[in-house]
Design a protein around this motif. Structure first.
Motif, PDB file in Angstrom:
ATOM      1  N   TRP A 231      41.736  47.726  37.763  1.00 41.91           N
ATOM      2  CA  TRP A 231      42.288  48.113  36.469  1.00 41.91           C
ATOM      3  C   TRP A 231      41.422  49.094  35.698  1.00 41.91           C
ATOM      4  CZ3 TRP A 231      42.589  42.223  35.625  1.00 41.91           C
ATOM      5  CH2 TRP A 231      43.743  41.708  36.225  1.00 41.91           C
ATOM      6  N   GLY A 232      40.176  49.269  36.102  1.00 40.59           N
ATOM      7  CA  GLY A 232      39.277  50.050  35.273  1.00 40.59           C
ATOM      8  C   GLY A 232      39.051  49.326  33.954  1.00 40.59           C
TER       9      GLY A 232
ATOM     10  N   ASP B   8      36.243  37.228  36.056  1.00 45.43           N
ATOM     11  CA  ASP B   8      37.136  36.669  37.072  1.00 45.43           C
ATOM     12  C   ASP B   8      37.357  37.690  38.182  1.00 45.43           C
ATOM     13  OD1 ASP B   8      37.536  34.414  35.461  1.00 45.43           O
ATOM     14  OD2 ASP B   8      39.316  35.274  34.511  1.00 45.43           O
ATOM     15  N   VAL B   9      37.691  38.890  37.769  1.00 46.72           N
ATOM     16  CA  VAL B   9      37.999  39.950  38.732  1.00 46.72           C
ATOM     17  C   VAL B   9      36.784  40.300  39.572  1.00 46.72           C
ATOM     18  CG1 VAL B   9      38.701  42.359  38.961  1.00 46.72           C
ATOM     19  CG2 VAL B   9      39.837  40.887  37.286  1.00 46.72           C
ATOM     20  N   GLU B  10      35.641  40.449  38.934  1.00 44.35           N
ATOM     21  CA  GLU B  10      34.444  40.864  39.661  1.00 44.35           C
ATOM     22  C   GLU B  10      34.046  39.842  40.713  1.00 44.35           C
ATOM     23  OE1 GLU B  10      31.577  41.565  36.621  1.00 44.35           O
ATOM     24  OE2 GLU B  10      32.299  43.623  36.214  1.00 44.35           O
TER      25      GLU B  10
ATOM     26  N   ASP C 103      36.288  46.669  45.631  1.00 42.93           N
ATOM     27  CA  ASP C 103      35.584  47.218  44.472  1.00 42.93           C
ATOM     28  C   ASP C 103      36.379  46.877  43.216  1.00 42.93           C
ATOM     29  OD1 ASP C 103      34.447  48.713  42.465  1.00 42.93           O
ATOM     30  OD2 ASP C 103      34.475  50.610  43.557  1.00 42.93           O
ATOM     31  N   PRO C 104      35.844  46.037  42.319  1.00 42.85           N
ATOM     32  CA  PRO C 104      36.621  45.649  41.135  1.00 42.85           C
ATOM     33  C   PRO C 104      36.976  46.824  40.244  1.00 42.85           C
ATOM     34  CG  PRO C 104      34.331  44.983  40.900  1.00 42.85           C
ATOM     35  CD  PRO C 104      34.504  45.429  42.321  1.00 42.85           C
TER      36      PRO C 104
ATOM     37  N   LEU D 162      36.294  29.803  42.425  1.00 38.82           N
ATOM     38  CA  LEU D 162      36.593  30.310  43.760  1.00 38.82           C
ATOM     39  C   LEU D 162      36.639  29.179  44.762  1.00 38.82           C
ATOM     40  CD1 LEU D 162      37.048  32.688  45.660  1.00 38.82           C
ATOM     41  CD2 LEU D 162      34.581  32.715  46.042  1.00 38.82           C
ATOM     42  N   LEU D 163      35.652  28.257  44.700  1.00 41.15           N
ATOM     43  CA  LEU D 163      35.646  27.145  45.629  1.00 41.15           C
ATOM     44  C   LEU D 163      36.917  26.338  45.527  1.00 41.15           C
ATOM     45  CD1 LEU D 163      34.246  25.314  47.670  1.00 41.15           C
ATOM     46  CD2 LEU D 163      33.150  24.129  45.756  1.00 41.15           C
ATOM     47  N   ALA D 164      37.370  26.096  44.293  1.00 44.19           N
ATOM     48  CA  ALA D 164      38.608  25.326  44.114  1.00 44.19           C
ATOM     49  C   ALA D 164      39.785  26.039  44.718  1.00 44.19           C
ATOM     50  CB  ALA D 164      38.849  25.069  42.633  1.00 44.19           C
TER      51      ALA D 164
END
Length: 360
Positions: free
Chosen positions: A264-265, A248-250, A259-260, A10-12
């Motif tokens: 996609w569930g 990654d998504v969370e 809300d992840p 995320l930082l990158a």
């Protein structure tokens, strides 16, 4: 995956895609070899490039040619207008349209998003109302709220100046993941139905399309191409999340406040390019990535980029799966390099002949 790796990712991404206006020029590698003006000062965060690798010479750029038979005047391609808001096929209402040379900036109201969105286009130099052109989509990365960045930060206007195609650069949300959310914005519908129809009817786009993207947009490019066989003739990913995971998504949706579970569930495999790799066998695919070590386009004292190192592992997994599936994949896992715009601009230059060649 540990949270420390995800935090590095995320930082990158945040560092790479949130460039201030005063940094934009120094972050751009020019078409000559290592000009002094490209050497930024060092700081605690990864900095703009200190270029030692030159950009692709002009002789390698696609040459300008007269419009082909498919590009000749056609009544379905309307002239851009800066007048009153207008509704176009696909359901988009064009609220604002500004043109400066090749660049067209649009604000559109999208039924799929239930919100307004920004889109930028680069028209061919020979574009005129009524002409028809193939289309190249360039997709942005995550963690950005200021609209598309391929021109402002990635020099796409310079790199594609000779391209005989309309270049389409839409926004995609802070962490929209190029998908129709189970409960939320419908980014896939916005990009591939609403916006596609607008480009075709208003600007003369044809059914000849290629797609590329960086980071989250690299995921989007390969996911879209795999999920919609026949829609794109070539696809490319630069430092892309090409083997995306639930973690990654969370993490990224936690940063965006989403809300992840509404994305996609349990259907991640239906979007993951590595899981869908067999559906890419009919088109050429280009993937590239660094290993997170400071490279030739980084400033002196740039720290190691753990996010790019993690992404490299995803790209290696994708390449193994692609080769096993018989995909025509070109991989440039170039070693030292961080998650930053100078590398993505360079890789767009390298992939552009393949992308545009697929449209001829």
């Amino acid at each position: 995956m540990t949270r420390s790796l995800l935090a590095a990712l995320l930082l990158a991404a945040l560092t790479a895609t949130s460039c201030a206006t005063t940094q934009a020029q120094s972050e751009r590698p020019t078409t000559s070899t290592q000009p002094q003006s490209e050497r930024p000062t060092a700081s605690a965060q990864p900095q703009p490039p200190q270029t030692t690798a030159s950009a692709r010479p002009r002789s390698e750029r696609p040459a300008s040619t007269a419009p082909s038979q498919e590009q000749r005047p056609d009544a379905t391609a309307a002239a851009p207008s800066s007048g009153a808001p207008s509704t176009r096929p696909g359901g988009l209402a064009v609220l604002d349209e500004e043109r400066a040379g090749r660049l067209v900036r649009l604000t559109v109201d999208s039924p799929a998003l239930k919100a307004t969105a920004k889109v930028e286009l680069l028209l061919p130099t020979a574009w005129r109302p009524g002409t028809r052109w193939p289309v190249l989509y360039l997709l942005d990365g995550c963690c950005r709220r200021g609209g598309p960045a391929w021109v402002s930060d990635g020099r796409a206007d310079e790199v594609t100046r000779d391209a005989q195609a309309i270049v389409v650069m839409p926004e995609a949300g802070y962490a929209g993941f190029y998908s129709d959310w189970l409960d939320g914005p419908q980014w896939e519908t916005f990009h591939l139905t609403e916006l596609r129809h607008l480009v075709e009817r208003r600007y003369g786009g044809t059914g000849r399309r290629a797609i590329a993207g960086l980071s989250m947009g690299g995921f989007g490019a390969l996911s879209y191409a795999a999920r919609h066989p026949g829609m794109f003739r070539a696809a490319a990913s630069f430092s892309g999340l090409v083997n995306v995971s639930r973690q990654d998504v969370e993490y990224l949706t936690d940063q965006s406040g989403d809300d992840p579970g509404k994305l996609w569930g349990d259907r991640i495999a239906e979007h993951n390019p590595t899981a869908l790799v067999r559906q890419l066998r009919d088109i050429p695919v280009h993937v590239s990535c660094g290993n997170g070590e400071p490279g030739p386009l980084d400033a002196r004292n740039t720290p190691r980029d753990g996010g790019e190192a993690f992404i490299e592992a995803e790209n290696r997994a994708f390449v193994r799966a692609a080769e096993a599936a018989g995909v025509k994949v070109t991989a440039n896992l170039y070693g030292p390099g961080t998650h930053r715009w100078p590398y993505w601009t360079r890789e767009l230059e390298r992939a552009l002949p393949m992308l545009l060649g697929s449209l001829s």
